[in-house]
Scaffold this motif. Structure first.
Motif, PDB file in Angstrom:
ATOM      1  N   SER A  45      -4.637 -14.606   8.937  1.00  0.00           N
ATOM      2  CA  SER A  45      -4.590 -15.331   7.668  1.00  0.00           C
ATOM      3  C   SER A  45      -3.717 -14.591   6.665  1.00  0.00           C
ATOM      4  CB  SER A  45      -6.000 -15.517   7.102  1.00  0.00           C
ATOM      5  OG  SER A  45      -6.477 -14.308   6.552  1.00  0.00           O
ATOM      6  N   MET A  46      -3.017 -15.353   5.830  1.00  0.00           N
ATOM      7  CA  MET A  46      -2.138 -14.766   4.828  1.00  0.00           C
ATOM      8  C   MET A  46      -2.931 -13.903   3.851  1.00  0.00           C
ATOM      9  SD  MET A  46       1.000 -15.445   5.392  1.00  0.00           S
ATOM     10  CE  MET A  46       1.691 -15.048   3.790  1.00  0.00           C
ATOM     11  N   LYS A  47      -4.151 -14.345   3.521  1.00  0.00           N
ATOM     12  CA  LYS A  47      -4.975 -13.601   2.574  1.00  0.00           C
ATOM     13  C   LYS A  47      -5.302 -12.207   3.103  1.00  0.00           C
ATOM     14  CE  LYS A  47      -9.337 -13.947   0.021  1.00  0.00           C
ATOM     15  NZ  LYS A  47     -10.543 -14.792  -0.224  1.00  0.00           N
ATOM     16  N   LYS A  48      -5.718 -12.147   4.365  1.00  0.00           N
ATOM     17  CA  LYS A  48      -6.083 -10.856   4.935  1.00  0.00           C
ATOM     18  C   LYS A  48      -4.853  -9.999   5.213  1.00  0.00           C
ATOM     19  CE  LYS A  48     -10.557 -12.187   6.821  1.00  0.00           C
ATOM     20  NZ  LYS A  48     -11.406 -12.296   8.029  1.00  0.00           N
ATOM     21  N   ARG A  49      -3.734 -10.638   5.561  1.00  0.00           N
ATOM     22  CA  ARG A  49      -2.498  -9.871   5.764  1.00  0.00           C
ATOM     23  C   ARG A  49      -2.031  -9.247   4.451  1.00  0.00           C
ATOM     24  NH1 ARG A  49       1.403 -13.921   8.856  1.00  0.00           N
ATOM     25  NH2 ARG A  49       2.885 -12.230   8.479  1.00  0.00           N
ATOM     26  N   ALA A  50      -2.188  -9.995   3.373  1.00  0.00           N
ATOM     27  CA  ALA A  50      -1.832  -9.466   2.055  1.00  0.00           C
ATOM     28  C   ALA A  50      -2.760  -8.309   1.683  1.00  0.00           C
ATOM     29  CB  ALA A  50      -1.909 -10.569   1.003  1.00  0.00           C
ATOM     30  N   ALA A  51      -4.053  -8.477   1.997  1.00  0.00           N
ATOM     31  CA  ALA A  51      -5.017  -7.405   1.725  1.00  0.00           C
ATOM     32  C   ALA A  51      -4.667  -6.155   2.502  1.00  0.00           C
ATOM     33  CB  ALA A  51      -6.427  -7.887   2.083  1.00  0.00           C
ATOM     34  N   ASN A  52      -4.257  -6.319   3.761  1.00  0.00           N
ATOM     35  CA  ASN A  52      -3.871  -5.171   4.578  1.00  0.00           C
ATOM     36  C   ASN A  52      -2.653  -4.463   3.983  1.00  0.00           C
ATOM     37  OD1 ASN A  52      -5.896  -5.476   6.495  1.00  0.00           O
ATOM     38  ND2 ASN A  52      -4.669  -6.823   7.797  1.00  0.00           N
ATOM     39  N   ALA A  53      -1.704  -5.254   3.448  1.00  0.00           N
ATOM     40  CA  ALA A  53      -0.504  -4.669   2.858  1.00  0.00           C
ATOM     41  C   ALA A  53      -0.861  -3.852   1.612  1.00  0.00           C
ATOM     42  CB  ALA A  53       0.495  -5.768   2.501  1.00  0.00           C
ATOM     43  N   VAL A  54      -1.767  -4.399   0.787  1.00  0.00           N
ATOM     44  CA  VAL A  54      -2.198  -3.673  -0.411  1.00  0.00           C
ATOM     45  C   VAL A  54      -2.921  -2.386   0.000  1.00  0.00           C
ATOM     46  CG1 VAL A  54      -3.733  -3.748  -2.415  1.00  0.00           C
ATOM     47  CG2 VAL A  54      -2.332  -5.750  -1.829  1.00  0.00           C
ATOM     48  N   ALA A  55      -3.792  -2.495   1.023  1.00  0.00           N
ATOM     49  CA  ALA A  55      -4.534  -1.318   1.483  1.00  0.00           C
ATOM     50  C   ALA A  55      -3.598  -0.246   2.021  1.00  0.00           C
ATOM     51  CB  ALA A  55      -5.527  -1.728   2.562  1.00  0.00           C
ATOM     52  N   LYS A  56      -2.548  -0.669   2.706  1.00  0.00           N
ATOM     53  CA  LYS A  56      -1.581   0.289   3.247  1.00  0.00           C
ATOM     54  C   LYS A  56      -0.866   1.022   2.118  1.00  0.00           C
ATOM     55  CE  LYS A  56       2.136   0.618   6.669  1.00  0.00           C
ATOM     56  NZ  LYS A  56       2.983  -0.163   7.627  1.00  0.00           N
ATOM     57  N   ALA A  57      -0.526   0.280   1.081  1.00  0.00           N
ATOM     58  CA  ALA A  57       0.132   0.903  -0.065  1.00  0.00           C
ATOM     59  C   ALA A  57      -0.802   1.881  -0.768  1.00  0.00           C
ATOM     60  CB  ALA A  57       0.596  -0.183  -1.041  1.00  0.00           C
TER      61      ALA A  57
END
Length: 286
Positions: A45-57
């Motif tokens: 899901s785009m929502k969880k992929r975005a969350a993963n990107a924020v978490a990585k940052a």
């Protein structure tokens, strides 16, 4: 006057209870939802992929973003939730099953080592080794078998039961070898009687230098992973030994069906005992 003398059996029970509650996250009531944590990794899901990107940052700044969720002791008892930080997701009932099986093979003198196929962060195998330590058993080995890369993509042509399976996309299931070894060290149970089998089961198990087994625990979720493990390991299981299937109920059409097919093919009739809604086991009698 009440006799309050603490026995060796009492101390063993106290130690193992503390270890299993720590390994499952029950002790810390671990139920945080971590941004980019294991529950989200590999999500489409785009929502969880975005969350993963924020978490990585955030991770690059040594930050973790999480929020507290209510802890459900009943769910943790039966392993129906997914702790964010704990070393195991199998829950307390399935941990206690390991404890009971090891106690039985030691008391009955059943020969052989212990093995788990599919270990995630190593929690169940750490607990196996802790049990041997608590009993003063310095002869048996604990075999830790995993790809340490997650699950394989389904081979639907050979194993139709796995058709459409997407567990291989859940990268939160992929835990590296060094992380698992370090988890053993943290619990002070890593020694030369812990052996790691690294790779896909079809490649590692047939050539592994395994002798007799007293306990085999299969946690491969899929039909392929389960059938490849039981075909190699069950002939090595000593009479009186235990065969435990972590995913018997939770993946009934895959792991569960592989077990039914193998038992039917080899005339295995021992009663299958349900541990909780997910796991089951039986004791080999011949």
């Amino acid at each position: 006057m009440t006799d309050t003398k603490t026995t060796a059996d009492d101390l063993r029970e106290y130690y193992l209870d503390l270890i299993k509650r720590s390994l499952t996250g029950a002790l810390a009531e671990d139920n945080d939802s971590i941004l980019g944590g294991v529950r989200m990794q590999g999500a489409k899901s785009m929502k969880k992929r975005a969350a993963n990107a924020v978490a990585k940052a955030a991770g690059r700044l040594d930050l973790e973003i999480s929020y507290k969720k209510p802890y459900d002791p009943a769910a943790r008892e039966s392993g129906q939730d997914w702790p964010a930080r704990a070393e195991s997701m199998i829950g307390l009932k399935r941990m206690t099953n390991i404890q009971d099986c090891i106690a039985a093979v030691i008391k009955d003198g059943v020969p052989g080592d212990l093995i788990e196929t599919g270990v995630w962060r190593g929690g169940a195998t750490i607990f196996m080794k802790a049990n041997l330590k608590a009993w003063g058993d310095t002869t048996r080995k604990v075999w830790v078998a995993d790809s340490f890369e997650g699950l394989p993509a389904p081979d639907s042509s050979r194993y139709p039961a796995d058709s459409g399976d997407e567990l291989y996309t859940q990268t939160g299931l992929a835990v590296g070898l060094e992380t698992v070894k370090n988890n053993f060290r943290r619990y002070d149970v890593l020694d030369d009687h812990v052996e790691f089998l690294v790779g896909w089961f079809k490649d590692t198990l047939p050539v592994a230098p395994l002798g007799d087994l007293a306990l085999m625990r299969l946690d491969g979720d899929m039909y392929e992973s389960t059938i490849q493990a039981i075909e190699v390991l069950y002939p090595k299981l000593s009479p009186g030994g235990f065969c435990i299937i972590d995913d018997f109920g939770s993946h009934a059409s895959q792991a569960g069906q592989a077990i039914h097919d193998y038992r039917k093919q080899h005339g295995i009739t021992e009663e299958i005992v349900q541990i909780d809604e997910f796991g089951a086991y039986w004791r080999k009698t011949f």
